[in-house]
Scaffold this motif. Structure first.
Motif, PDB file in Angstrom:
ATOM      1  N   UNK A  13      44.690   9.221  48.076  1.00 28.07           N
ATOM      2  CA  UNK A  13      43.341   9.628  48.492  1.00 28.07           C
ATOM      3  C   UNK A  13      43.298   9.986  49.978  1.00 28.07           C
ATOM      4  N   UNK A  14      43.947   9.199  50.805  1.00 29.86           N
ATOM      5  CA  UNK A  14      43.967   9.479  52.254  1.00 29.86           C
ATOM      6  C   UNK A  14      44.645  10.822  52.532  1.00 29.86           C
ATOM      7  N   UNK A  20      42.847  18.195  52.472  1.00 32.32           N
ATOM      8  CA  UNK A  20      41.595  18.843  52.081  1.00 32.32           C
ATOM      9  C   UNK A  20      40.838  19.394  53.276  1.00 32.32           C
ATOM     10  N   UNK A  21      40.858  18.649  54.391  1.00 32.44           N
ATOM     11  CA  UNK A  21      40.243  19.149  55.623  1.00 32.44           C
ATOM     12  C   UNK A  21      40.964  20.408  56.096  1.00 32.44           C
ATOM     13  N   UNK A  22      42.299  20.386  56.045  1.00 29.79           N
ATOM     14  CA  UNK A  22      43.078  21.560  56.473  1.00 29.79           C
ATOM     15  C   UNK A  22      42.814  22.758  55.569  1.00 29.79           C
ATOM     16  N   UNK A  23      42.527  22.507  54.316  1.00 26.65           N
ATOM     17  CA  UNK A  23      42.198  23.587  53.385  1.00 26.65           C
ATOM     18  C   UNK A  23      40.756  24.074  53.550  1.00 26.65           C
ATOM     19  N   UNK A  33      37.318  15.021  45.199  1.00 19.69           N
ATOM     20  CA  UNK A  33      38.784  14.943  45.144  1.00 19.69           C
ATOM     21  C   UNK A  33      39.251  13.533  45.498  1.00 19.69           C
ATOM     22  N   UNK A  34      38.635  12.931  46.497  1.00 20.06           N
ATOM     23  CA  UNK A  34      38.989  11.555  46.856  1.00 20.06           C
ATOM     24  C   UNK A  34      38.706  10.621  45.682  1.00 20.06           C
ATOM     25  N   UNK A  35      37.562  10.784  45.056  1.00 19.83           N
ATOM     26  CA  UNK A  35      37.232   9.961  43.888  1.00 19.83           C
ATOM     27  C   UNK A  35      38.256  10.180  42.782  1.00 19.83           C
ATOM     28  N   UNK A  36      38.671  11.422  42.581  1.00 22.28           N
ATOM     29  CA  UNK A  36      39.683  11.720  41.562  1.00 22.28           C
ATOM     30  C   UNK A  36      41.023  11.081  41.926  1.00 22.28           C
ATOM     31  N   UNK A  37      41.385  11.134  43.200  1.00 25.52           N
ATOM     32  CA  UNK A  37      42.650  10.518  43.621  1.00 25.52           C
ATOM     33  C   UNK A  37      42.629   9.008  43.393  1.00 25.52           C
TER      34      UNK A  37
END
Length: 175
Positions: A13-14, A20-23, A33-37
């Motif tokens: 998640x981290x 995700x920020x870079x994207x 996405x974090x919840x999915x991870x």
């Protein structure tokens, strides 16, 4: 925690948040996405902890659990009232590969979402840096070498490149 299943999910998640920020994924989508991870392996949490110290090959039943955990995870989340389509879809597709060799549906190319590709590369990396009963942990540098695709890799080449650019070859906290 000493539980592999918990530590692994947190690490994934981290990393997903950083990449995700870079994207430039919008914050509301990054939260999904974090919840999915954090929940990608919800259908096999106990098995992950067992396999971490198991020194025998996986049984047929264990392989079946591994192969079915994306669909099982989706169903568990739905039963808990999760209705975020990105979260649920990402959990379901996080083992799909751009080359079509993933599971559960053997999706290919753009049918594998960016969020699923992000979790896949993060999951793969995090699994490599943790030791198993049958192999020691890899250094972050060595684990990164497994991220770069060769031929018909299971890892998305663009995601792998961004992953390394974002995190570097020596992650914070490593020597």
């Amino acid at each position: 925690t000493d539980r592999y299943s918990i530590k692994h999910s947190l690490d994934v998640a981290i990393i997903c948040e950083l990449v995700g920020q870079a994207l430039a994924i919008p914050v509301n989508e990054r939260l999904s996405v974090i919840a999915a991870a954090l929940t990608a392996n919800i259908a096999m949490t106990l098995l992950l902890d067992i396999c971490q110290s198991q020194d025998t090959p996986l049984s047929h039943e264990q392989w079946q659990t591994i192969q079915s955990h994306p669909a099982g995870g989706r169903e568990i989340l739905r039963s808990f009232g999760v209705n975020d389509p990105l979260w649920i879809d990402t959990v379901f597709k996080h083992h799909e590969c751009p080359n079509g060799e993933g599971y559960p549906d053997g999706l290919k190319d753009e049918a594998v979402s960016v969020s699923a590709r992000l979790i896949a590369v993060s999951d793969y990396y995090c699994a490599k840096i943790i030791g198993r009963s049958y192999r020691p942990p890899l250094s972050s540098h060595k684990a990164m070498q497994f991220i770069f695709p060769s031929g018909d890799s299971r890892i998305d080449a663009n995601m792998a490149e961004l992953f390394v650019k974002t995190l570097g070859i020596y992650l914070p906290g490593t020597f």
